[in-house]
Enzyme design. Structure first.
Site, PDB file in Angstrom:
ATOM      1  N   ASP A  81      45.207   3.942 -49.456  1.00 52.72           N
ATOM      2  CA  ASP A  81      44.779   4.473 -48.226  1.00 52.72           C
ATOM      3  C   ASP A  81      45.775   5.306 -47.361  1.00 52.72           C
ATOM      4  OD1 ASP A  81      42.749   4.539 -45.934  1.00 52.72           O
ATOM      5  OD2 ASP A  81      44.327   3.367 -44.778  1.00 52.72           O
ATOM      6  N   ILE A  82      45.831   6.659 -47.691  1.00 47.80           N
ATOM      7  CA  ILE A  82      46.947   7.382 -47.002  1.00 47.80           C
ATOM      8  C   ILE A  82      46.250   8.395 -46.368  1.00 47.80           C
ATOM      9  CG2 ILE A  82      48.956   9.050 -47.809  1.00 47.80           C
ATOM     10  CD1 ILE A  82      49.458   7.216 -50.144  1.00 47.80           C
ATOM     11  N   GLU A  83      46.176   8.300 -45.108  1.00 49.66           N
ATOM     12  CA  GLU A  83      45.514   9.626 -44.289  1.00 49.66           C
ATOM     13  C   GLU A  83      46.484  10.399 -43.554  1.00 49.66           C
ATOM     14  OE1 GLU A  83      42.235   7.576 -42.221  1.00 49.66           O
ATOM     15  OE2 GLU A  83      42.349   5.697 -43.359  1.00 49.66           O
ATOM     16  N   GLN A  84      47.476  10.878 -44.273  1.00 45.73           N
ATOM     17  CA  GLN A  84      48.559  11.626 -43.723  1.00 45.73           C
ATOM     18  C   GLN A  84      48.237  13.363 -43.922  1.00 45.73           C
ATOM     19  OE1 GLN A  84      52.330   9.984 -45.014  1.00 45.73           O
ATOM     20  NE2 GLN A  84      51.237   8.031 -45.353  1.00 45.73           N
ATOM     21  N   MET A  87      35.163   8.125 -46.831  1.00 47.23           N
ATOM     22  CA  MET A  87      35.306   7.519 -45.542  1.00 47.23           C
ATOM     23  C   MET A  87      34.140   8.536 -44.399  1.00 47.23           C
ATOM     24  SD  MET A  87      39.298   6.415 -44.819  1.00 47.23           S
ATOM     25  CE  MET A  87      40.036   8.123 -45.177  1.00 47.23           C
TER      26      MET A  87
END
Length: 367
Positions: A126-129, A192
């Site tokens: 989960d890397i939402e950068q 998502m």
């Protein structure tokens, strides 16, 4: 000491400890429950859990994977395995660090060792950068996913590696990722399909967290890139957004404060997230009662706070979720899931129990 040297030293110290932990007696009532889940079901129901013990009341007849985003709970692991469901780690890391291949190898080795020690079945990355298309992070992120998948599959038989992506691949929140490369590199993507107002480019007004047509447009974009529908799991929200209305028109259009986000003039940051269990307690005493927006195929309601300010709350309910679940079935997606399972009311209250059952039931695709 160089970063790579420090990482190697940390790994050398950590791995023996994790291996000893893994070798200790299984915390479950039966040793077989500590073994990784090896089979893969045809339809995925992917659940995010953020802690506490509400998991005891989940609908385990459906669940295939639980992503543990709260504190690790060995009791949850044992119970999930008894139901044939995977339990996976959360994987998060600063993108600036993963440019270094040595760092990536150390990070992956630590995650594999931790999964083994806790008798887990994989990892959800989960890397939402933000990532710039021309940056070294663009290639490094794909490499991280590929190497993580290779490491887990090699070390834990039947393990699962997944990656969380935004509702659309079109640069949402300045995330330029190699979506086709990442999809190829892992078992599947968790899309998502929520927070779809994170960047509002048109009028600054309250809107649905996951408007139906906008949500489906995002999947069309992924599919047109050549990503197989079997590589996509639809994520739906079990929470809504509460906005203060600067003005509420007679047509129920709620003007909201301008809160910029990653280049956009307005965003859902003007509101705050509200779990479904709170929404269900508030909606019947609201000014408007539950209303249905035909354009967005989503429910909302208006209420007044103690100071007299008008609010508008947008959320998803069994009706809006069922529409999306039907899309999942029709287009042959891998499955469905939610952020997050803790948002429902698992108390003994009869009405709450009925509402919770309806939300779980809405995940079952119907045509």
């Amino acid at each position: 000491m160089a970063l790579s040297d420090l990482l190697e030293l940390t790994l050398l110290l950590l791995l023996p400890l994790l291996e000893r932990l893994s070798a200790e007696d299984c915390p479950c009532s039966e040793a077989s429950l500590c073994r990784p889940i090896r089979h893969h079901r045809d339809f995925e129901v992917f659940v995010f859990d953020v802690g506490q013990k509400t998991w005891k009341s989940y609908d385990w007849s459906q669940i295939t994977t639980v992503a543990v985003f709260g504190k690790y709970d060995s009791e949850l692991m044992c119970y999930a395995h008894s139901k044939g469901a995977r339990v996976v780690l959360k994987g998060d890391v600063a993108l600036k660090d993963i440019i270094n291949p040595t760092f990536r190898a150390s990070w992956i080795a630590q995650k594999v060792a931790l999964a083994k020690a806790q008798h887990m079945d994989g990892i959800n990355i989960d890397i939402e950068q933000e990532v710039d298309c021309s940056s070294p992070e663009y290639e490094a992120l794909t490499a991280l996913v590929r190497e993580t998948t290779e490491g887990f599959h090699r070390e834990i038989e039947g393990s699962q590696v997944t990656f969380d992506v935004a509702w659309s691949p079109k640069g949402i929140d300045k995330r330029c990722y190699n979506y086709t490369g990442i999809a190829d590199a892992c078992d599947f993507l968790f899309v998502m399909s929520y927070d779809e107002q994170s960047q509002i480019w048109s009028e600054c007004i309250a809107a649905a967290n996951a408007p139906y047509n906008q949500t489906l447009t995002g999947y069309g974009d992924y599919l047109r890139m050549g990503i197989s529908p079997r590589k996509l799991v639809m994520g739906i929200p079990w929470y809504g957004y509460d906005y203060i209305c600067l003005n509420l028109s007679k047509d129920d259009v709620c003007a909201i404060a301008k809160v910029p986000f990653r280049g956009a003039p307005c965003s859902d940051a003007a509101g705050h997230q509200v779990p479904y269990r709170v929404i269900m307690k508030q909606v019947n005493s609201s000014v408007s009662g539950s209303q249905w927006n035909q354009d967005q195929q989503a429910p909302y309601y208006n209420y007044k706070d103690p100071t007299g300010r008008l609010h508008q709350v947008w959320y998803d309910n069994p009706r809006s979720i069922s529409l999306k679940a039907a899309f999942v079935k029709h287009y042959g997606l891998r499955g469905i899931g939610m952020w997050n399972a803790n948002c429902l009311d698992y108390s003994d209250d009869a009405l709450a129990r009925e509402q919770t059952e309806e939300m779980w039931g809405a995940l079952r695709p119907r045509l």
